[in-house]
Each structure stands twice: as structure tokens, then as C-alpha cells.
Write a protein that holds these residues in place. Structure first.
Motif, PDB file in Angstrom:
ATOM      1  N   SER A 392       0.820  -1.219   0.000  1.00  0.00           N
ATOM      2  CA  SER A 392       0.000   0.000   0.000  1.00  0.00           C
ATOM      3  C   SER A 392       0.849   1.263   0.000  1.00  0.00           C
ATOM      4  O   SER A 392       0.337   2.345  -0.278  1.00  0.00           O
ATOM      5  N   ALA A 393       2.128   1.107   0.356  1.00  0.00           N
ATOM      6  CA  ALA A 393       3.008   2.266   0.521  1.00  0.00           C
ATOM      7  C   ALA A 393       2.468   3.219   1.580  1.00  0.00           C
ATOM      8  O   ALA A 393       2.702   4.425   1.540  1.00  0.00           O
ATOM      9  N   LYS A 394       1.706   2.671   2.516  1.00  0.00           N
ATOM     10  CA  LYS A 394       1.187   3.472   3.633  1.00  0.00           C
ATOM     11  C   LYS A 394       1.818   2.949   4.928  1.00  0.00           C
ATOM     12  O   LYS A 394       2.035   1.739   5.072  1.00  0.00           O
ATOM     13  N   PRO A 395       2.082   3.842   5.863  1.00  0.00           N
ATOM     14  CA  PRO A 395       2.734   3.385   7.097  1.00  0.00           C
ATOM     15  C   PRO A 395       1.809   2.591   8.008  1.00  0.00           C
ATOM     16  O   PRO A 395       0.631   2.915   8.141  1.00  0.00           O
ATOM     17  N   GLY A 396       2.379   1.564   8.588  1.00  0.00           N
ATOM     18  CA  GLY A 396       1.632   0.750   9.539  1.00  0.00           C
ATOM     19  C   GLY A 396       2.128   0.982  10.958  1.00  0.00           C
ATOM     20  O   GLY A 396       3.293   1.317  11.159  1.00  0.00           O
ATOM     21  N   GLY A 397       1.246   0.834  11.897  1.00  0.00           N
ATOM     22  CA  GLY A 397       1.615   0.939  13.316  1.00  0.00           C
ATOM     23  C   GLY A 397       1.181  -0.317  14.042  1.00  0.00           C
ATOM     24  O   GLY A 397       0.272  -1.025  13.575  1.00  0.00           O
ATOM     25  N   PHE A 398       1.832  -0.597  15.171  1.00  0.00           N
ATOM     26  CA  PHE A 398       1.607  -1.873  15.852  1.00  0.00           C
ATOM     27  C   PHE A 398       1.578  -1.629  17.344  1.00  0.00           C
ATOM     28  O   PHE A 398       2.484  -1.001  17.890  1.00  0.00           O
ATOM     29  N   PHE A 399       0.532  -2.067  17.989  1.00  0.00           N
ATOM     30  CA  PHE A 399       0.524  -2.016  19.451  1.00  0.00           C
ATOM     31  C   PHE A 399      -0.118  -3.295  19.976  1.00  0.00           C
ATOM     32  O   PHE A 399      -0.755  -4.028  19.222  1.00  0.00           O
ATOM     33  N   GLU A 400       0.088  -3.542  21.267  1.00  0.00           N
ATOM     34  CA  GLU A 400      -0.349  -4.821  21.834  1.00  0.00           C
ATOM     35  C   GLU A 400      -1.272  -4.611  23.020  1.00  0.00           C
ATOM     36  O   GLU A 400      -1.048  -3.713  23.835  1.00  0.00           O
ATOM     37  N   SER A 401      -2.277  -5.452  23.099  1.00  0.00           N
ATOM     38  CA  SER A 401      -3.145  -5.449  24.288  1.00  0.00           C
ATOM     39  C   SER A 401      -3.751  -6.844  24.398  1.00  0.00           C
ATOM     40  O   SER A 401      -3.208  -7.801  23.859  1.00  0.00           O
ATOM     41  N   ASP A 402      -4.846  -6.946  25.075  1.00  0.00           N
ATOM     42  CA  ASP A 402      -5.495  -8.252  25.174  1.00  0.00           C
ATOM     43  C   ASP A 402      -7.001  -8.071  25.020  1.00  0.00           C
ATOM     44  O   ASP A 402      -7.508  -6.952  25.001  1.00  0.00           O
ATOM     45  N   LEU A 403      -7.692  -9.185  24.932  1.00  0.00           N
ATOM     46  CA  LEU A 403      -9.149  -9.124  24.794  1.00  0.00           C
ATOM     47  C   LEU A 403      -9.781  -8.647  26.099  1.00  0.00           C
ATOM     48  O   LEU A 403     -10.351  -7.562  26.170  1.00  0.00           O
ATOM     49  N   VAL A 404      -9.657  -9.484  27.138  1.00  0.00           N
ATOM     50  CA  VAL A 404     -10.420  -9.202  28.346  1.00  0.00           C
ATOM     51  C   VAL A 404      -9.575  -9.297  29.624  1.00  0.00           C
ATOM     52  O   VAL A 404     -10.135  -9.329  30.709  1.00  0.00           O
ATOM     53  N   ASP A 405      -8.257  -9.369  29.469  1.00  0.00           N
ATOM     54  CA  ASP A 405      -7.408  -9.421  30.657  1.00  0.00           C
ATOM     55  C   ASP A 405      -6.788  -8.040  30.882  1.00  0.00           C
ATOM     56  O   ASP A 405      -5.904  -7.633  30.128  1.00  0.00           O
ATOM     57  N   PRO A 406      -7.245  -7.333  31.903  1.00  0.00           N
ATOM     58  CA  PRO A 406      -6.757  -5.953  32.099  1.00  0.00           C
ATOM     59  C   PRO A 406      -5.267  -5.886  32.418  1.00  0.00           C
ATOM     60  O   PRO A 406      -4.647  -4.837  32.259  1.00  0.00           O
ATOM     61  N   ARG A 407      -4.667  -7.011  32.830  1.00  0.00           N
ATOM     62  CA  ARG A 407      -3.226  -6.993  33.133  1.00  0.00           C
ATOM     63  C   ARG A 407      -2.401  -6.690  31.897  1.00  0.00           C
ATOM     64  O   ARG A 407      -1.245  -6.299  31.991  1.00  0.00           O
ATOM     65  N   TYR A 408      -2.970  -6.917  30.729  1.00  0.00           N
ATOM     66  CA  TYR A 408      -2.203  -6.720  29.497  1.00  0.00           C
ATOM     67  C   TYR A 408      -2.607  -5.451  28.761  1.00  0.00           C
ATOM     68  O   TYR A 408      -2.377  -5.344  27.564  1.00  0.00           O
ATOM     69  N   PHE A 409      -3.235  -4.534  29.455  1.00  0.00           N
ATOM     70  CA  PHE A 409      -3.504  -3.241  28.828  1.00  0.00           C
ATOM     71  C   PHE A 409      -2.622  -2.210  29.514  1.00  0.00           C
ATOM     72  O   PHE A 409      -2.885  -1.779  30.628  1.00  0.00           O
ATOM     73  N   SER A 410      -1.581  -1.802  28.811  1.00  0.00           N
ATOM     74  CA  SER A 410      -0.659  -0.808  29.352  1.00  0.00           C
ATOM     75  C   SER A 410      -0.973   0.512  28.674  1.00  0.00           C
ATOM     76  O   SER A 410      -0.508   0.798  27.565  1.00  0.00           O
ATOM     77  N   ALA A 411      -1.778   1.317  29.356  1.00  0.00           N
ATOM     78  CA  ALA A 411      -2.300   2.547  28.732  1.00  0.00           C
ATOM     79  C   ALA A 411      -1.166   3.475  28.293  1.00  0.00           C
ATOM     80  O   ALA A 411      -1.201   4.023  27.184  1.00  0.00           O
ATOM     81  N   ALA A 412      -0.165   3.632  29.159  1.00  0.00           N
ATOM     82  CA  ALA A 412       0.907   4.586  28.833  1.00  0.00           C
ATOM     83  C   ALA A 412       1.664   4.146  27.582  1.00  0.00           C
ATOM     84  O   ALA A 412       1.945   4.957  26.693  1.00  0.00           O
ATOM     85  N   ASN A 413       1.964   2.847  27.512  1.00  0.00           N
ATOM     86  CA  ASN A 413       2.696   2.342  26.338  1.00  0.00           C
ATOM     87  C   ASN A 413       1.885   2.516  25.062  1.00  0.00           C
ATOM     88  O   ASN A 413       2.400   2.922  24.024  1.00  0.00           O
ATOM     89  N   ILE A 414       0.618   2.150  25.149  1.00  0.00           N
ATOM     90  CA  ILE A 414      -0.222   2.217  23.946  1.00  0.00           C
ATOM     91  C   ILE A 414      -0.404   3.674  23.505  1.00  0.00           C
ATOM     92  O   ILE A 414      -0.285   4.004  22.322  1.00  0.00           O
ATOM     93  N   LYS A 415      -0.640   4.525  24.462  1.00  0.00           N
ATOM     94  CA  LYS A 415      -0.836   5.947  24.131  1.00  0.00           C
ATOM     95  C   LYS A 415       0.421   6.520  23.475  1.00  0.00           C
ATOM     96  O   LYS A 415       0.347   7.232  22.475  1.00  0.00           O
ATOM     97  N   ASN A 416       1.551   6.141  24.036  1.00  0.00           N
ATOM     98  CA  ASN A 416       2.824   6.590  23.498  1.00  0.00           C
ATOM     99  C   ASN A 416       2.989   6.145  22.047  1.00  0.00           C
ATOM    100  O   ASN A 416       3.356   6.912  21.163  1.00  0.00           O
ATOM    101  N   ARG A 417       2.698   4.859  21.831  1.00  0.00           N
ATOM    102  CA  ARG A 417       2.795   4.307  20.463  1.00  0.00           C
ATOM    103  C   ARG A 417       1.873   5.059  19.499  1.00  0.00           C
ATOM    104  O   ARG A 417       2.262   5.410  18.391  1.00  0.00           O
TER     105      ARG A 417
END
Lengths: 434, 398
Positions: A392-417
């Protein structure tokens, strides 16, 4: 996938469109019926969203219960952490799907559903094994909990990007020889193909309107958010209402409302009301995070980013490439539906679809929300990232989280990304304009 | 076991055989496969765990090559860039070995339907290596002959046509019968080795058996059987191997990504005789011989439907979950179970709560730990396994 099903308050209602209010009523009514099963004696089946056979179940007057939806609703209500902890204490690994653990934990905690009412035990576990290996293990686990029949529908994978006659015939034969007889036994009723056709006719009507709504995002500005906002639009058709008059009415109503937004040149509705200026148009791959759904959405909307297309909106059926349920070929049509769900598509097909979305929806880029506990989606996404960027010649971004386990949602990291990604899109645009 | 082996020099011959097997096991460049291709001019097609019908490939003149990822000493440079931290390790090493040219001698790879990771890897392979045959082998989860059986037969016929299109000989029923017989013999030898280990585990140390089984994956079935036969004879006849006071354990969960050899040795050094396991399971995925009369392709299909082990990758419809594991414990005389699964392995880890329940119900002691194929530190596992073995020896009533 559906709106959180707590009872609407007067304040909530004041902000909602008619379609939203209607959906809430539909869902509340459905859960009331489920809660009343011990008294009414209605039958219910537990089944999955991808490859669901809602029309067939409805033709037997069976009420569907969708464990994935219960799990995500548990997350939106802040209950999933507790349920997952229950499951892990029972010996379920920290490495596996959190939908499964949330569901098991909910079950062991009284099986109280999204509306605070107890869910009935299943009369049948309808295992539509479509696009996700975990589904099979999930229902093996549930089978240990319930004394009810399990009927397996094995849906072959579209490894070569197409549905072959052998695949279609295999699924149809299973429907005819395994699934339908099992539903007949569970209900004591004979299969009624005419009723099935009526439901399929209504499905196709609703699907037409849903596709119109999703494709309205081709407008600039987009009147919808096709990732976060789409979750609300997809509720009825992904869950228990495909094939009902309710769904037909809901999607017509929704289409009219979106049509009006297009006419007025409005952007999508966000958690904070109407969106501001549309700064970035992005395509999103991967399921949403449900424990911090609104927070994640706000990270997009604060940046003026609108999802104009998403693959998650296709897990319960890929309709925008032309598929419609077809009453003239009822079982074949159900088979093709099952075979065509997004996670049943090969990686090259997923790459094609994403690349097409970027072009057709005039996106500035694409983002992948990689979900820790969903291998069906996540395994291969870094490869998808590279391939789609190259095509596509368009930039992609990648971040990680989880479906329903709040332990894997790192708000600061995701927001930063996300902030860095949108900043880069902005600089790219500014650079291109010089 | 035949008595053909000479008493003199048996330990040395055994050591030489195992050393050869170890070299084959560690040879990422698949030198034996390259040599076979040069010798025969045939196609070589790899396959991922757990099971593919190797007989079909063999009957068409194709060498099936078992690919089981990497080891602790394989450095992953590119493969990690394709996978998030929460995905198991076998696809990383497989991509690494693909990208570094190790698999360049393979004309294709088969990806059996065992989990979403291997499934999606098949799609990656299609785009990374467009020149080779990539087949996702969609093994049925419905085991009725007229439904899943019919579908599986279509899959095999399609695979056969794909191989032919790449230059393999057309599928001939007589050739397939011969291949069935050869693989029956190969599986029989493996069953005999497992039987010998059950009776005299000190004669067939698992770390040794394991490399022999891994080595056989890169050999033709004829060469594999010759090696297995020789190992069976030598191991059975080696009188220098004496029993130790070890706990007999069954190890389960390691059917796809394989543990590092060091882990197997650690378990043995910690006081465990592994008397049954899931390693390199393609050799034992089918429990018995496939009939060679009648319709050979039909026999291959029926064997998959009715004679396969209760793998966590297969849907268990009617039977009680864990029943087969308990039966294996009884048959092997195991005193305990080691649940030994790779990290992030969905089939093994989702299955585990059910099989643990079955094992507990049967009163069998168990312990559980996880690994990756490149794990390098085993101290914690050694302590855990050692304590488990000690507790069995001291207190178990079994």
C-alpha cells in the motif's frame, strides 16, 4: 461486540440515537427471555460468533447464547479480571485465550450474564469450529461442565483463498446429517426449511444495510468509526438477531441515521459526542481491547483519528465482498457464510483485504492491535504489517493489548505508540505537501 | 529383539549409532535430504508436526522430511522479528531456517491443521516462499467416514495432484500398498522400542531414543527402519546398561514444539525414567498397522479417522477427556505424570485442565512445567522433577 447491556437510564437515553435505544431494548429483551428459560422451558444453545448458525437456531426457536459476547461484556463491566483469576486458580494457564478463562470463571461464579441475570444451562453446545482452534478446546471444556449434547461443525480453512466444492459439500453434509438432527433431538421439532428461508431472507436485507453503513466510511469525513463505533453496529447481526425482523428494522434505522450524518457532513459519534475534525483516516486490524475500550477509543479520537475500515468488523461475516445469505440455497448459503468469516481466511487473503481497504477507503495508514491471547488473529500479524506496508506504501503501526485481561492493557505504552504514530502521519503529510 | 547383535563391541556400536543420529538431528542444513535428492532425483517435501500421511508422499517417490523447529543452540535472528513475545517458538525457528536457506532443498512444506499458529504460518510461507509447494493439510475434526472421511480423501487426492504437478510420479495403488507396508514396519519398530523402554527403561534412555526418532525424520523410510532395527537390537543386547532406582513417569504435552535435549537429560538425571511420551509423535500418531489390502487410500483415511491417538489437536466428541492418558499411565506402568508443554501452546495448555482432572481422578501424582525449544536453564525444572521423583519413590502407593 454488543453494547453493554445494562438497563438504560434516562440520562443515557437523552444522548442516544433511536437505533442505539432500539438495540438496547432488543438485547434486554433477549436476556430477559434467557433468564426466564427455567420457567418458559424455551431451549437455548451456546455457540460462537464466527460461523454462527443463528437462522437455523431460530428456525427451531432455539435462543443463542454467545460465550465470547458474555466474556467481552464481562470485561466492559469490569468483571473479567475476577473471572480470569477464578479460572487460573482452577489450573487454566496464563498463556491461553482470556475469553475462555473469563467464560469459565463466570460460569463457576454463578453464570450471571451481562444484564445481571443468570444465564440458562445449554440444551446443546453448537460448536461451529470456524477460524479459531481455541473454539474446539473451549467447548471440550464446557462439555465437562454441562450434561448436554455437543454438536461439532467442522468448517475447513480457506488456505488457498477460495471455497472449493469439497469444502462446501462437507459443511452442507454436516449440517444435514449432524447439526440438524441434533437440533431436532434437542427441541423435539422437525426441521422446517421454509422457516429457515424466511430467516435467511431477512438476514440478507439486514446485511445489505449493514454493508451500506460500513461503506459509508468511504465518505470524507467518515460518518462512522468502523472499529470502535462499528462494535455497536455489529451487535445485532453478530449475535442473536440475524434473521429477525428486529434486525431488519434496526439496520434500516441505522442506515437512515448514518445517511443523515453523511448529508450533514458529520463525522462519527465518539464517547465524547460528535467527533471533531477528521485528521487521520486509518484501517485497523485485530480485535479491540474490551477492558479499556473507551479509553483506547479516546486515544484515537483525541488525535482526530477515525477508523474507516476494520477487519474485526468482519469476524462475524465478510459481507462487503459480496456475500449474502441466500434463501434459495439455504444450507449452501450457511456453509459459505461459515467458510467466509474473516479469521477463516488465509494470511495472503487478509493481506489483500487490508491493502484494498487502505486504497478504497483512502486511508492514511493502518494500525494493528495485536491481541496477546488470540493466536488466530495475532500469529503472523508482524508479517501482515510488512506486506501491507509494502503493497500500500502506507505506514503501519503496531501495538499490543489483550481481549479481556486488564493486566495486558498498558495505557501509557499504547498511548505513546499511538501518539508517535499519528505524529509521524502528520509529519509525512506535511512533508508531502511541501 | 533378535539376538543378532554381537555381544562384543555393543556399547561402542550403540555409541556410534547414537552419534550418527545426533549428527542428523543437529544438521539444520538437511545434508541427508540433499544427498537423497542427488541420489534419486526425487522431490523432498517437509512437514510440520504432528502428523501427515507420509505413505502417500513415499508412494509418489517423494521424501517426507519431518521439520520440528530449532534447538537450544540455534540462534534466532530473523525469526523473532516475525512473532510477538506471546507466540510459541516453533514458528520462529521454522521461519529462521527457511530464511537462512536451510530448507532450500525442500520442494514444498505441508502444514497440518493442528493449531492457529501453524495454520497462519502456512499463509506466511505462501508469501515468503512463492516458488515452493505450500499445502495446509486440513485434517478433519469430524470422524464419520461419509463426512470427515470423504473430505479428508479429497484433501489427500488434492495433495497427490499437487505433488504430481511438481514432478512426483502419479499415485499408483500398488505403490501405495508397498508404502503402507514399509511405514507399518517403521511404526512397528518404534512401538517395539517404546515397549522395550517400558520394560527396561535403563536400556533405552529417552535422550537417546529421542535423537534416533528425530534422525529418522530426515531419512527415507527404508533407512529409518534400518537404523531403528539396529538400535533396537543393540540397546536390547547391551548388558552394560544397569537399572537405577528411578521413578517411572509419563511425559505429556510435547507433541509439537520439542523440548531441548538438555531438558530431557535433566529429567532423567533428576531421577525420572520416562516410560511414555509425546515426542516426535508422527511415529506413533496411528496406533497400529494400516491394512495393505483393498483400497489403500481408503485405508489411509480410515486409519486417521479411527486409529489415531487422542491428541489435544483432535476433537474428542464422545470419549471422556483424559481417558486415554490414564490408560497410557496404566499400560506403561508410570508412577506419575509430567505435564510438559511448550509455553503458549494452545492445544496442550487448553487441554491440560481436563487431563489433569482425569489423572487426579485416577489417583496418579503429577506435576507441570513449561519450556521453549531454546530454553537453556533447567535448574528449576531439575529441582521440581527431582522432588517429584523423590516423592514418588518415598510415598507413592502406586
Amino acid at each position: 461486540m454488543t453494547v453493554p447491556a445494562r438497563r438504560p437510564s434516562a440520562v443515557d437515553d437523552a444522548r442516544k440515537d433511536d437505533s442505539q435505544r432500539r438495540q438496547k431494548e432488543m438485547i434486554a429483551r433477549h436476556f430477559d427471555r434467557l433468564a426466564a428459560v427455567p420457567e418458559t422451558g424455551e431451549r437455548c444453545a451456546y455457540t460462537f460468533v464466527p460461523g454462527n448458525l443463528t437462522e437455523l437456531l431460530l428456525s427451531f426457536d432455539i435462543l443463542p447464547v454467545l460465550p465470547e459476547i458474555n466474556a467481552l461484556q464481562s470485561a466492559m463491566r469490569g468483571k473479567s479480571a475476577e473471572y480470569i483469576a477464578v479460572a487460573e486458580r482452577l489450573g487454566h494457564s496464563e498463556d491461553v485465550c482470556t475469553y475462555v478463562k473469563s467464560d469459565i470463571g463466570m460460569l463457576r461464579s454463578g453464570n450471571i450474564g451481562p444484564t445481571g441475570q443468570r444465564l440458562p444451562k445449554p440444551d446443546v453446545l453448537l460448536l461451529s469450529y470456524t477460524g479459531c482452534f481455541t473454539f474446539m478446546k473451549w467447548f471440550e471444556l464446557l462439555r465437562e461442565e454441562y450434561a448436554c449434547p455437543v454438536v461439532m461443525l467442522h468448517v475447513p480453512y480457506q488456505a488457498d483463498g477460495r471455497i472449493t466444492d469439497a469444502m462446501r459439500q462437507y459443511v452442507v453434509a454436516q449440517l444435514r446429517e449432524k447439526v440438524i438432527p441434533a437440533l431436532e433431538r434437542a427441541t423435539g421439532r422437525a426441521y422446517d426449511e421454509d422457516r429457515l428461508k424466511e430467516h435467511l431472507t431477512r438476514s440478507a436485507q439486514a446485511e445489505d444495510d449493514l454493508v451500506w453503513v460500513l461503506q459509508s466510511a468511504k465518505n470524507v469525513p467518515s460518518p462512522i468509526d468502523a472499529y470502535f463505533g462499528a462494535v455497536y453496529y455489529l451487535g445485532p447481526i453478530f449475535s442473536s438477531f440475524r434473521g429477525t425482523e428486529d434486525a431488519v428494522t434496526y439496520y434500516r434505522m441505522l442506515r437512515d441515521e448514518i445517511s443523515e450524518r453523511v448529508r450533514l457532513g458529520k463525522g462519527p459519534v465518539t464517547p465524547d459526542g460528535d467527533a471533531g475534525e477528521e485528521r487521520f483516516r486509518v484501517v485497523v486490524e485485530g480485535p479491540p481491547n474490551w477492558t479499556s475500550f473507551r479509553q483506547l477509543w479516546k486515544m484515537f479520537s483525541d488525535e482526530g483519528a477515525v477508523a474507516v475500515a476494520s477487519t474485526y468488523a468482519k469476524v462475524g461475516g465478510v459481507y462487503d465482498t459480496g456475500f449474502r445469505h441466500d434463501p434459495s440455497r439455504p444450507l449452501e448459503s450457511l456453509a459459505e457464510y461459515c467458510l467466509g468469516c474473516y479469521t477463516n481466511l488465509s494470511l495472503p487473503t487478509r493481506i489483500d483485504l487490508l491493502s484494498r481497504y487502505i486504497s478504497e477507503y483512502r486511508a492514511d495508514g493502518f494500525l494493528i492491535n495485536s491481541i496477546k491471547s488470540c493466536n488466530s488473529f495475532s500469529a503472523g500479524q508482524l508479517h501482515i504489517l510488512r506486506e501491507v506496508e509494502a503493497r500500500s506504501a502506507k505506514p503501519g503501526g503496531f501495538f499490543e493489548s489483550d481481549l479481556v485481561d486488564p493486566r495486558y492493557f498498558s495505557a501509557a505504552n499504547i498511548k505513546n505508540r499511538l501518539e508517535s504514530y499519528f505524529q509521524m502521519l502528520g509529519q509525512k503529510r506535511a512533508g508531502g505537501a511541501r | 529383539v533378535s539376538g543378532a547383535a554381537d555381544a562384543a563391541g555393543i556399547p561402542e556400536r550403540l555409541a556410534a549409532l547414537v552419534a550418527r543420529a545426533d549428527r542428523l538431528y543437529r544438521d539444520d542444513r538437511l545434508t541427508a535430504v540433499r544427498a537423497w535428492k542427488e541420489r534419486t532425483g526425487g522431490l523432498a517435501v517437509g512437514f510440520l508436526p504432528i502428523y501427515v500421511p507420509r505413505e502417500l508422499l513415499h508412494a509418489q517417490g517423494v521424501l517426507p522430511v519431518g521439520l520440528m523447529g530449532g534447538r537450544e543452540d540455534l540462534e534466532i535472528i530473523k525469526g523473532d522479528a516475525y512473532y510477538q513475545s506471546y507466540i510459541c517458538h516453533i514458528p520462529r525457528s521454522t521461519v529462521e531456517l527457511g530464511l537462512n536457506g536451510s530448507y532450500a532443498c525442500l520442494d514444498g512444506i505441508l502444514f497440518p491443521a493442528i493449531c492457529d499458529v501453524i495454520r497462519n504460518l502456512s499463509g506466511m510461507w505462501q508469501t515468503l516462499f512463492p516458488g515452493v509447494l505450500v499445502r495446509y493439510l486440513d485434517l478433519p475434526q469430524e470422524f464419520t467416514p461419509g463426512l470427515g472421511g470423504l473430505f479428508y480423501r479429497h484433501e489427500l487426492e488434492q495433495l497427490s495432484r499437487d505433488l504430481q504437478a511438481r514432478g512426483a510420479t502419479p499415485l499408483d495403488p500398488e505403490a501405495l500398498r508397498r508404502s503402507l507396508a514399509l511405514y507399518n514396519e517403521d511404526r512397528r519398530l518404534v512401538r517395539e522400542l517404546y515397549a522395550l523402554r517400558r520394560v527396561e527403561p535403563w536400556k533405552v534412555p529417552t535422550h537417546e531414543l529421542y535423537v534416533v526418532l528425530r534422525a529418522s525424520l530426515v531419512l527415507s523410510v527404508e533407512e529409518s527402519s534400518a537404523m531403528l532395527r539396529e538400535y533396537l537390537e543393540l540397546a536390547g543386547a547391551d548388558a552394560t546398561r544397569r537399572p537405577l532406582d528411578q521413578a517411572r513417569v509419563l511425559l505429556t504435552g510435547s507433541f509439537c514444539e520439542q523440548p531441548p535435549l538438555g531438558l530431557i537429560k535433566t529429567l532423567e538425571r533428576a531421577g525420572c525414567y520416562i516410560v511414555d511420551d509425546d515426542f516426535v509423535q508422527v511415529h506413533r500418531f496411528l496406533r497400529s498397522d494400516i491394512p495393505t489390502d483393498g483400497d489403500p487410500l481408503g485405508n489411509l483415511v480410515t486409519a486417521f479417522l479411527t486409529d489415531a491417538v487422542a491428541s489435544p489437536t483432535r476433537y474428542i466428541g464422545e470419549a471422556v477427556k483424559g481417558q486415554e492418558l490414564v490408560r497410557r499411565v496404566e499400560e506403561s506402568g508410570a508412577e506419575g505424570v509430567l505435564f510438559c508443554a511448550p509455553s503458549f501452546c494452545d492445544p496442550a495448555l487448553l487441554d491440560q485442565p481436563m487431563t489433569v482432572t482425569a489423572v487426579e481422578r485416577a489417583g496418579v501424582p503429577w506435576t507441570a512445567f513449561k519450556y521453549s525449544e531454546n530454553s537453556g536453564q533447567f535448574q528449576v525444572i531439575r529441582e521440581q522433577a527431582g522432588t517429584f521423583a523423590d516423592s514418588i519413590k518415598l510415598w507413592s502407593a502406586r
